[in-house]
Enzyme design. Sequence first.
Site, PDB file in Angstrom:
ATOM      1  N   LYS A 184       0.535  -1.289  -0.173  1.00 52.72           N
ATOM      2  CA  LYS A 184      -0.053  -0.075   0.148  1.00 52.72           C
ATOM      3  C   LYS A 184       0.798   1.073   0.021  1.00 52.72           C
ATOM      4  CE  LYS A 184      -1.905   2.902   1.931  1.00 52.72           C
ATOM      5  NZ  LYS A 184      -1.789   4.427   1.065  1.00 52.72           N
ATOM      6  N   GLU A 259       8.444   2.222  11.467  1.00 53.04           N
ATOM      7  CA  GLU A 259       9.542   3.218  11.147  1.00 53.04           C
ATOM      8  C   GLU A 259       8.837   4.681  11.071  1.00 53.04           C
ATOM      9  OE1 GLU A 259      12.899   2.510  11.151  1.00 53.04           O
ATOM     10  OE2 GLU A 259      12.538   0.445  11.087  1.00 53.04           O
ATOM     11  N   CYS A 293      13.361  11.341   6.645  1.00 55.29           N
ATOM     12  CA  CYS A 293      13.262  11.263   8.155  1.00 55.29           C
ATOM     13  C   CYS A 293      14.160  11.386   8.962  1.00 55.29           C
ATOM     14  CB  CYS A 293      12.524   9.776   8.227  1.00 55.29           C
ATOM     15  SG  CYS A 293      13.789   8.514   7.384  1.00 55.29           S
ATOM     16  N   GLU A 397       8.678  17.474  14.190  1.00 54.08           N
ATOM     17  CA  GLU A 397       9.231  17.310  12.706  1.00 54.08           C
ATOM     18  C   GLU A 397       8.290  18.031  11.653  1.00 54.08           C
ATOM     19  OE1 GLU A 397       8.344  13.496  11.067  1.00 54.08           O
ATOM     20  OE2 GLU A 397       9.962  13.242  10.353  1.00 54.08           O
TER      21      GLU A 397
HETATM   22  P1  NDP Z   1       1.800   9.146   6.888  1.00 55.04           P
HETATM   23  O1  NDP Z   1       1.960   8.495   8.335  1.00 55.04           O
HETATM   24  O2  NDP Z   1       0.830  10.025   6.642  1.00 55.04           O
HETATM   25  O3  NDP Z   1       1.610   8.026   5.735  1.00 55.04           O
HETATM   26  C1  NDP Z   1       2.263   6.901   5.527  1.00 55.04           C
HETATM   27  C2  NDP Z   1       1.457   5.879   4.983  1.00 55.04           C
HETATM   28  O4  NDP Z   1       0.586   5.493   5.690  1.00 55.04           O
HETATM   29  C3  NDP Z   1       0.883   6.272   3.490  1.00 55.04           C
HETATM   30  O5  NDP Z   1       0.855   5.283   2.719  1.00 55.04           O
HETATM   31  C4  NDP Z   1      -0.529   6.431   4.209  1.00 55.04           C
HETATM   32  O6  NDP Z   1      -1.591   6.524   3.165  1.00 55.04           O
HETATM   33  C5  NDP Z   1      -0.567   5.309   5.207  1.00 55.04           C
HETATM   34  N1  NDP Z   1      -1.933   5.481   5.851  1.00 55.04           N
HETATM   35  C6  NDP Z   1      -2.532   6.670   6.474  1.00 55.04           C
HETATM   36  N2  NDP Z   1      -3.459   6.224   7.371  1.00 55.04           N
HETATM   37  C7  NDP Z   1      -3.384   5.059   7.447  1.00 55.04           C
HETATM   38  C8  NDP Z   1      -4.089   4.174   8.311  1.00 55.04           C
HETATM   39  N3  NDP Z   1      -5.151   4.525   9.202  1.00 55.04           N
HETATM   40  N4  NDP Z   1      -4.003   2.890   8.260  1.00 55.04           N
HETATM   41  C9  NDP Z   1      -3.095   2.380   7.236  1.00 55.04           C
HETATM   42  N5  NDP Z   1      -2.429   3.036   6.710  1.00 55.04           N
HETATM   43  C10 NDP Z   1      -2.398   4.376   6.559  1.00 55.04           C
HETATM   44  O7  NDP Z   1       3.219   9.388   6.519  1.00 55.04           O
HETATM   45  P2  NDP Z   1       3.917  10.616   5.158  1.00 55.04           P
HETATM   46  O8  NDP Z   1       3.337   9.579   3.928  1.00 55.04           O
HETATM   47  O9  NDP Z   1       3.411  11.829   5.498  1.00 55.04           O
HETATM   48  O10 NDP Z   1       5.364  10.389   5.390  1.00 55.04           O
HETATM   49  C11 NDP Z   1       6.147  10.919   6.012  1.00 55.04           C
HETATM   50  C12 NDP Z   1       6.463  10.533   7.496  1.00 55.04           C
HETATM   51  O11 NDP Z   1       7.179   9.084   7.098  1.00 55.04           O
HETATM   52  C13 NDP Z   1       7.231  11.217   8.077  1.00 55.04           C
HETATM   53  O12 NDP Z   1       7.126  11.461   9.670  1.00 55.04           O
HETATM   54  C14 NDP Z   1       8.775  10.843   8.175  1.00 55.04           C
HETATM   55  O13 NDP Z   1       9.682  11.110   9.198  1.00 55.04           O
HETATM   56  C15 NDP Z   1       8.512   9.391   8.052  1.00 55.04           C
HETATM   57  N6  NDP Z   1       9.312   8.448   7.542  1.00 55.04           N
HETATM   58  C16 NDP Z   1      10.068   7.579   8.212  1.00 55.04           C
HETATM   59  C17 NDP Z   1      11.262   7.015   7.602  1.00 55.04           C
HETATM   60  C18 NDP Z   1      12.169   5.963   8.678  1.00 55.04           C
HETATM   61  O14 NDP Z   1      12.831   5.221   7.833  1.00 55.04           O
HETATM   62  N7  NDP Z   1      12.014   5.922   9.823  1.00 55.04           N
HETATM   63  C19 NDP Z   1      11.603   6.986   6.410  1.00 55.04           C
HETATM   64  C20 NDP Z   1      10.597   7.834   5.472  1.00 55.04           C
HETATM   65  C21 NDP Z   1       9.564   8.692   6.277  1.00 55.04           C
HETATM   66  P3  NDP Z   1      -1.922   7.664   2.549  1.00 55.04           P
HETATM   67  O15 NDP Z   1      -0.716   8.243   1.747  1.00 55.04           O
HETATM   68  O16 NDP Z   1      -3.204   7.411   1.460  1.00 55.04           O
HETATM   69  O17 NDP Z   1      -2.637   8.576   3.658  1.00 55.04           O
END
Ligand code: NDP
Length: 508
Positions: A184, A259, A293, A397
């Site tokens: 997803k 993560e 991140c 962040e």
């Molecule tokens: P989000 O948490 O908004 O979304 C991440 C994923 O989760 C997307 O595919 C999103 O779908 C999905 N999602 C949203 N709601 C749900 C739910 N209720 N159930 C299941 N899946 C869901 O993060 P972002 O996409 O905004 O990414 C940025 C974040 O990711 C930052 O905080 C960053 O730090 C973190 N990150 C961490 C990394 C690490 O290695 N620790 C690496 C890269 C990023 P949709 O897009 O459709 O909302």
Amino acid sequence: MSAVEIPQRPTLFIDGSWTKSSDGKTRPTINPYDAKVLIEVDEASAEDAQRAIASASHFFKTSDWPHKTFEERCNLLSRYADLLQAHKSKLAHIETLDTGKTLAESEIDIDDVTNVFRFYAKEALKLQNEKTISGDLIPSSVQSKVIHEPVGVCVLITPWNYPILQLCWKLAPALATGNAVIVKPSEVTPLSTVYLTKLLIEAGFPAKSVQLLTASGASIGPTLTESKDVDLVSFTGGLATGRHIIRSCAETVKRCTVELGGKNPNVVFADCDLDLAVDNVLTAVFTHSGQVCSSGARLIVEESIADRLVAGVVERAKQISMGSGLDPKSETGPLVSAEHLGKVEAFVDIARKEGGKVVCGGMRPDPKQHPDLAQGYFFLPTVVDHCDRTMRIVQEETFGPILTVERFKDGDEETAVFLANDTAYGLAGGVQSKDHARAERIARRLRHGTVWVNTYGAYTPQAEWGGYGMSGNGRELGSKGLDEYIETKHIWAEKKPAMMGWFKDARM
Ligand code: NDP
């Protein structure tokens, strides 16, 4: 690049075929450089998600995929690595169009994940060696061994900033160990994931070993994470979503690794090489417009060089060339969406209200000077000086090109360490100092999953990646990255069976 090379509908891959959504819904995918629609992708419904789960579960329970040798599956991983390289140019274009990052960055991502597949093609073979246990603690009549099996149906949920990278970090170990995966991607940047799925099938992975759902997380997320037929959820994304997913997995006690974000310190000592430190600070925070991140967004600097360091960073930040990721002259691209741009702008307002001094950037590029950037979601590299640890801009962040600056008194290593660890997160950090003993001492005291010394940002598939504290609860990459996707079973076999004699047998 012509639109022909962008993956076309249908974009859902369920039960071994490409399909549209059951209710016919689609969603536009936007190019953040000019806000134009790239294509419409199919928007999976909860019913589609149920169908994907049923297919993956049936496939895992009835096919020979989980029982193939590690060697057979690892050969597919190697073939996939070759395909990634063969399709590098197209994949990189798609990633750049969808995320806004520069082509050079997209190409690096593809080289990196090629290495990840190559690494796991070798590393997973080690699991083939079943561990036989013998010695004083095992009766000589017993054969005892530990074997590894796949977990089952794994849901892989990825964010928008590194769609290819974050997915492949999960896909390679999950498939090497014989799981069935449901992918997803973020609704904001799904295109490269569609392409990667096509390549998986081309590489020879069984069609039903992978299911792809392009959809909004809010709408189908709960269907995936609550299902009793899903055995594992591996999530990369923000803290709020991560918490939600952990709670949602708890009901069925499924394995769940998250993560999450980071608020990463970059500690600079006065004994650093100043030009190098300026360069490292710049790279740490402004790469991919700060949408990283592990971005080094929190500069913690020894007082005596603080003004000179900040002046050097500001001078170079103003020279950063912004533009289309496809233009080789661009050093950085736009933010990913209008919504995210709004959030980043709001953070600068918060910083000003909190007393931070915006010494560079803090706004969108002037449309009169840069008419080419006017349609896209650009935000200037921003430095906020004179911050302190109590400010929201320092603790939260922003995920944008914003550097905050805090100072510590010369020689006060304790305060430097205290500030660097003064965060709910613990993903990554940097130390800049020519004194190697000091740099090592500080690196060891930082409560962060990765620490860079006199550099910033590199990683290798051989070393684990993950965070302390609220940055997450698992590790990706390295040998531990495989552990997430395996069940470990102990088989104790009695070679000379005899009555154990715990309970009386009236016949005897
Ligand atoms: P989000 O948490 O908004 O979304 C991440 C994923 O989760 C997307 O595919 C999103 O779908 C999905 N999602 C949203 N709601 C749900 C739910 N209720 N159930 C299941 N899946 C869901 O993060 P972002 O996409 O905004 O990414 C940025 C974040 O990711 C930052 O905080 C960053 O730090 C973190 N990150 C961490 C990394 C690490 O290695 N620790 C690496 C890269 C990023 P949709 O897009 O459709 O909302």
